[in-house]
Design an enzyme around this catalytic site. Structure first.
Site, PDB file in Angstrom:
ATOM      1  N   GLU A  50      -2.856 -10.165  10.341  1.00 59.73           N
ATOM      2  CA  GLU A  50      -3.999  -9.079  11.173  1.00 59.73           C
ATOM      3  C   GLU A  50      -5.122  -9.858  11.609  1.00 59.73           C
ATOM      4  O   GLU A  50      -6.086  -8.940  11.847  1.00 59.73           O
ATOM      5  CB  GLU A  50      -4.319  -7.465  10.553  1.00 59.73           C
ATOM      6  CG  GLU A  50      -2.614  -7.329   9.873  1.00 59.73           C
ATOM      7  CD  GLU A  50      -3.321  -5.840   8.852  1.00 59.73           C
ATOM      8  OE1 GLU A  50      -3.420  -5.436   9.974  1.00 59.73           O
ATOM      9  OE2 GLU A  50      -3.644  -6.124   8.126  1.00 59.73           O
TER      10      GLU A  50
ATOM     11  N   LYS B  22     -16.312  -3.072   4.883  1.00 60.69           N
ATOM     12  CA  LYS B  22     -15.357  -3.658   4.493  1.00 60.69           C
ATOM     13  C   LYS B  22     -14.748  -4.756   5.280  1.00 60.69           C
ATOM     14  O   LYS B  22     -14.346  -5.565   4.660  1.00 60.69           O
ATOM     15  CB  LYS B  22     -14.601  -2.389   4.332  1.00 60.69           C
ATOM     16  CG  LYS B  22     -12.730  -2.841   4.142  1.00 60.69           C
ATOM     17  CD  LYS B  22     -12.178  -2.403   2.735  1.00 60.69           C
ATOM     18  CE  LYS B  22     -11.399  -3.258   2.320  1.00 60.69           C
ATOM     19  NZ  LYS B  22     -10.241  -2.949   2.209  1.00 60.69           N
TER      20      LYS B  22
ATOM     21  N   TRP C  99       9.150   7.591  14.038  1.00 63.75           N
ATOM     22  CA  TRP C  99       8.724   7.942  13.747  1.00 63.75           C
ATOM     23  C   TRP C  99       7.870   9.246  12.912  1.00 63.75           C
ATOM     24  O   TRP C  99       8.586  10.507  12.534  1.00 63.75           O
ATOM     25  CB  TRP C  99       8.090   7.628  11.853  1.00 63.75           C
ATOM     26  CG  TRP C  99       8.753   6.065  11.275  1.00 63.75           C
ATOM     27  CD1 TRP C  99       9.248   4.808  11.314  1.00 63.75           C
ATOM     28  CD2 TRP C  99      10.014   6.598  10.497  1.00 63.75           C
ATOM     29  NE1 TRP C  99       9.912   4.010  10.647  1.00 63.75           N
ATOM     30  CE2 TRP C  99      10.650   5.635   9.869  1.00 63.75           C
ATOM     31  CE3 TRP C  99      10.580   7.799   9.712  1.00 63.75           C
ATOM     32  CZ2 TRP C  99      11.777   4.918   8.575  1.00 63.75           C
ATOM     33  CZ3 TRP C  99      11.424   7.892   8.882  1.00 63.75           C
ATOM     34  CH2 TRP C  99      11.694   6.791   8.702  1.00 63.75           C
TER      35      TRP C  99
ATOM     36  N   VAL D 177       0.608  -0.978   0.269  1.00 63.31           N
ATOM     37  CA  VAL D 177      -0.406  -0.249   0.169  1.00 63.31           C
ATOM     38  C   VAL D 177       0.810   1.289  -0.106  1.00 63.31           C
ATOM     39  O   VAL D 177       0.739   2.125  -0.835  1.00 63.31           O
ATOM     40  CB  VAL D 177      -1.301   0.244   0.676  1.00 63.31           C
ATOM     41  CG1 VAL D 177      -1.425   1.325   0.936  1.00 63.31           C
ATOM     42  CG2 VAL D 177      -2.090  -1.689   1.380  1.00 63.31           C
TER      43      VAL D 177
END
Ligand SMILES: NC(=O)C1=CN([C@@H]2O[C@H](COP(=O)(O)OP(=O)(O)OC[C@H]3O[C@@H](n4cnc5c(N)ncnc54)[C@H](OP(=O)(O)O)[C@@H]3O)[C@@H](O)[C@H]2O)C=CC1
Ligand SMILES: CC(C)(CO)C(=O)C(=O)O
Length: 302
Positions: free
Chosen positions: A263, A181, A87, A16
């Site tokens: 996941e 979804k 990050w 992605v």
């Protein structure tokens, strides 16, 4: 591009992240990829039905190289979210907005604890399928949509992509669409991951029966929890599953093939917990969850 070029950092140089970085860079934004490996670039390539899209995208390999940007797009697996904290500490300034490009139903809750107060978060549901075929190189096999809520930060996120190859769709019924979804993922992801097969596996009649059962259990859980899941949402989920090409895999299948964790807790687990909390039986979902939990690290490619 009519919207001003934005500084965008994409955390996660996987399928992605690489695809979205290429699309946004080709659209004129100043994009960097944040990787925990060697650089994906200097250029990244996305193979589409219409031909290859290649864009120059620098890679940062350590948070120390990063500075505050306009947008952070988090494109790690959901279970790696917390590992992105260093990050985020470097990339997020007072005006940075953060979009979460992951599967599941609790994008904002997952990321909120990692950010300073007041940072705006955009949850994003990905209605496209991409596979990493090499470093900085993906294959895009299906879909072009990213679905976000109807609020202002999401509208600003949509502007990043306006006129480009990915289309951002704003939906006021975002909670129901997130469940829509999940209906897709609760069916396609475990079945492909457990069989080691791509969407062609759904041609098998018994797999089709299992798919139907998984979806019915998830719909019952959502409705018992008060999610406004309409027949239209359900039909759209079914259309998505039917529209995935036979040679398309799922993110969970690719995890299995690469020996990465899956996941399952974020997808089947989320549905199972909702079902349990509302006294709704979900035996098929629990069974697949147990199987995914018990899998050894790696299966050979089919
Ligand atoms: N692929 C698809 O078609 C779709 C994916 N999704 C969802 O999108 C999300 C991203 O999936 P996808 O791109 O497929 O996953 P990938 O595993 O391909 O990519 C995730 C990337 O994030 C990297 N990463 C993890 N932690 C860090 C970190 N702390 N710092 C830097 N990089 C990090 C991983 O590195 P490493 O290689 O070291 O693990 C990996 O390169 C998932 O939630 C997935 O379910 C949703 C719809 C479709
Ligand atoms: C592409 C799609 C819809 C397939 O289920 C997906 O969300 C995934 O791979 O995780």
């Amino acid at each position: 591009m009519s919207y001003p070029s934005q500084r965008i950092a994409v955390i996660g140089a996987g399928a992605v992240g690489t695809t979205v970085a290429a699309v946004l860079a080709a659209h004129g934004h100043r994009v960097v990829l944040c990787s925990r490996h060697s650089p994906a670039g200097p250029a990244v390539t996305v193979d589409r039905a219409s031909g290859a899209l290649t864009a120059a995208v620098p890679t940062l390999t350590g948070p120390g190289q990063a500075e505050a940007v306009d947008w952070v797009l988090l494109a790690t697996k959901a279970y790696d979210t917390a590992s992105a904290t260093p990050w985020l500490e470097h990339l997020v300034g007072p005006r940075t907005r953060v979009a979460v490009l992951q599967n599941g139903i609790d994008h904002v809750e997952r990321v909120r604890p990692l950010l300073p107060l007041g940072i705006r978060i955009v949850p994003a549901l990905l209605y496209f399928a991409v596979e990493l075929v090499g470093p900085g190189h993906t294959r895009w096999s299906w879909g072009t949509d990213i679905v976000v809520p109807g609020d202002d930060p999401a509208a600003e996120f949509a502007q990043l992509f306006a006129g480009g190859e990915l289309h951002v769709v704003q939906r006021k019924d975002f909670d129901a669409v997130a469940w829509q979804k999940i209906l897709v993922n609760v069916v396609t992801n475990p079945i492909t991951a457990l069989t080691g097969r791509r969407m062609e596996v759904f041609r098998d009649g018994e797999i089709d029966v299992l798919a139907h059962t998984l979806m019915e259990e998830a719909i019952a859980a959502a409705r018992a929890a008060g999610v406004g899941l309409t027949e239209e949402h359900v039909n759209q989920a079914r259309d998505v599953i039917c529209g995935l090409a036979p040679d398309t895999g799922t993110s969970m299948l690719y995890d299995r093939l690469a020996g990465r964790p899956t996941e399952h807790q974020l997808i089947l687990g989320a549905v199972a917990r909702t079902a349990d909390a509302n006294g709704v039986p979900a035996p098929a979902i629990h069974a697949l969850l147990a199987l995914l939990h018990a899998l050894p690290e790696k299966v050979p490619a089919a």
